[in-house]
Design an enzyme around this catalytic site. Sequence first.
Site, PDB file in Angstrom:
ATOM      1  N   CYS A  30       0.872  -1.162   0.000  1.00 48.00           N
ATOM      2  CA  CYS A  30       0.000   0.000   0.000  1.00 48.00           C
ATOM      3  C   CYS A  30       0.908   1.210   0.000  1.00 48.00           C
ATOM      4  O   CYS A  30       2.127   1.078   0.097  1.00 48.00           O
ATOM      5  CB  CYS A  30      -0.861   0.032   1.263  1.00 48.00           C
ATOM      6  N   GLY A  79      -1.330   1.155  -4.932  1.00 46.82           N
ATOM      7  CA  GLY A  79      -2.626   0.597  -4.598  1.00 46.82           C
ATOM      8  C   GLY A  79      -3.725   1.384  -5.251  1.00 46.82           C
ATOM      9  O   GLY A  79      -3.786   2.608  -5.103  1.00 46.82           O
ATOM     10  N   ASN A 130       1.120   0.024   6.219  1.00 46.86           N
ATOM     11  CA  ASN A 130       1.518  -0.717   5.015  1.00 46.86           C
ATOM     12  C   ASN A 130       2.248  -1.962   5.474  1.00 46.86           C
ATOM     13  O   ASN A 130       3.248  -1.867   6.190  1.00 46.86           O
ATOM     14  CB  ASN A 130       2.444   0.144   4.140  1.00 46.86           C
ATOM     15  N   GLY A 131       1.763  -3.120   5.059  1.00 43.71           N
ATOM     16  CA  GLY A 131       2.397  -4.377   5.466  1.00 43.71           C
ATOM     17  C   GLY A 131       1.342  -5.416   5.779  1.00 43.71           C
ATOM     18  O   GLY A 131       0.185  -5.284   5.358  1.00 43.71           O
ATOM     19  N   TYR A 133       9.665  -4.331  -8.823  1.00 43.32           N
ATOM     20  CA  TYR A 133       8.374  -3.992  -9.428  1.00 43.32           C
ATOM     21  C   TYR A 133       7.613  -2.851  -8.771  1.00 43.32           C
ATOM     22  O   TYR A 133       7.084  -1.988  -9.460  1.00 43.32           O
ATOM     23  CB  TYR A 133       7.499  -5.254  -9.416  1.00 43.32           C
ATOM     24  N   THR A 190       7.484  -1.238 -16.016  1.00 44.85           N
ATOM     25  CA  THR A 190       8.529  -1.342 -14.995  1.00 44.85           C
ATOM     26  C   THR A 190       9.833  -1.813 -15.611  1.00 44.85           C
ATOM     27  O   THR A 190      10.923  -1.377 -15.233  1.00 44.85           O
ATOM     28  CB  THR A 190       8.098  -2.324 -13.885  1.00 44.85           C
ATOM     29  N   ASP A 222      10.934  -8.896 -19.110  1.00 41.53           N
ATOM     30  CA  ASP A 222       9.863  -8.590 -18.162  1.00 41.53           C
ATOM     31  C   ASP A 222      10.482  -8.447 -16.780  1.00 41.53           C
ATOM     32  O   ASP A 222      11.541  -9.022 -16.516  1.00 41.53           O
ATOM     33  CB  ASP A 222       8.806  -9.703 -18.168  1.00 41.53           C
ATOM     34  N   ASP A 223       9.812  -7.686 -15.896  1.00 41.92           N
ATOM     35  CA  ASP A 223      10.380  -7.547 -14.546  1.00 41.92           C
ATOM     36  C   ASP A 223      10.290  -8.859 -13.790  1.00 41.92           C
ATOM     37  O   ASP A 223      11.208  -9.246 -13.080  1.00 41.92           O
ATOM     38  CB  ASP A 223       9.691  -6.389 -13.787  1.00 41.92           C
TER      39      ASP A 223
END
Length: 481
Positions: free
Chosen positions: A2, A28, A101-102, A269, A315, A377-378
Amino acid sequence: MCGIVGIISDKPVAGEIYDSLIQLQHRGQDAAGIITCNERMHFKTGQGLVRDIFQERHMKRLEGNMGIGHTRYPTSGGKTGNDEVQPFWTSVPNGIAFAHNGNIVNYAELRSDVINNRNRYLNTHSDSEMLMQLFADILQQCLGNNLSSKTPDSTFFNALCFTGSELFNLTQGAASAVSIIKDRGLIAFRDPHGLRPLVMGERTSSDSTAPGRKEYIFASEDTMFYMLGFKRVRDVIPGEIIFISCNGEIHSRVVAQKSFTPCIFEYVYFSRPDAMINNISVYRSRLRMGENLGKKWKREFGELRPDVIIPAPSTSNTMALAMARELGVNYSEGLHKNTFIGRTFIMPDQEQRKQSVRYKLVPQELEIRNKDVMIVDDSIVRGTTSKEIVMMLKEFGAEKIYFTSACSPVVAPCFYGVDIPTSEELIASTQSVDEICTYLGVDLLMYQDIEDLIEAVMRKGDHHIDIPCYACLGGSYVHEE
Ligand code: SF4
């Protein structure tokens, strides 16, 4: 993952918190909220994008010189429920607002403790609400109801440090958080492993009655600091509690220390390339990932030279650029991305994800037809997006397709706030590289080695990382150590 932000200033903060959330939107897109505080808390939350939630009439109501904001990416609790939208707030023992966040791994056990032993009411199944109530309860045990401005800042901060230390002892998992307490100030803390980022910035107040006074911001990324006139100071240290009182004084203490293991996926990412996380440039780390990937290609497939290197946008643009330089091959943006459509990884529903690839990526035929194309790609998580990209390249006439991933195989779920829920959904957890190559329908598939990925993150920067968390890439989970 987040995005969180907290600001304490000499002037109203709602507009700057809104601007910050816009800069954190990539972390997010499910929901967002803002709480500000003056004599009381003011809040507005909603589902969807920041720009769609907050109208002018809402912003006018968000009064106060301190506040916090959150952009939500659903991990724990309901996927779409409005009740789960952060920030949360409680009026006991004082007005406390909280954005997290977490993810708390031992949520179920602590939820029962909060409800049954601490007699706290939980309105949702969110680990963040539980964390806030635990925080509020421990703080109340220390200070009684004396959270008001009458209690000296030093006494209050000592109680905060005790609260933080207890919280870190009780909780397992990832917790970067910002909180405001009415009449007291802004608080920021980060779990002892520093799994999720949290950066601090400061600027000098323009209030002529308080010359030299500082204003502060804490955010998941520093990408809005320049725009708002803040200077990056440093990352919040793992296990640290920082308290900015209402009169602008700063207090900080590290109350718990463990191995510093920030999430490696922030570099692969999640974070914006212009972010500086843990004193490491995300952009530069991605360049090094591309460079290392190119070196591996030369070691293993040196005789194969693609005509063009195309990133699976966006990304991986940086990684593909560095890989093209390393191999001396043309870089081409042969897949155009419509940036007005949400990132597929953070759409909760699988069907939505499948449908969206062709809507948001448009192949450029001149860059693809009759060419040996290397896609960078990432990462490859479920494999569905990669497979669709390959199908599009074939439809547009690619001769050969080599697929490379700047990240090592994702083989296990994340318990620290990233939506990789079950091993069954991860293509690399059940299939070998050869099998995935066949599934994607490509001529060659190459993943980054985990040692090269870690090296790319840690090579430069004045950082103190012991080793990044790479549990979802086959490493160990720090809460189990
Ligand atoms: Fe990041 Fe993976 Fe660790 Fe989760 S398990 S914190 S996604 S590296």
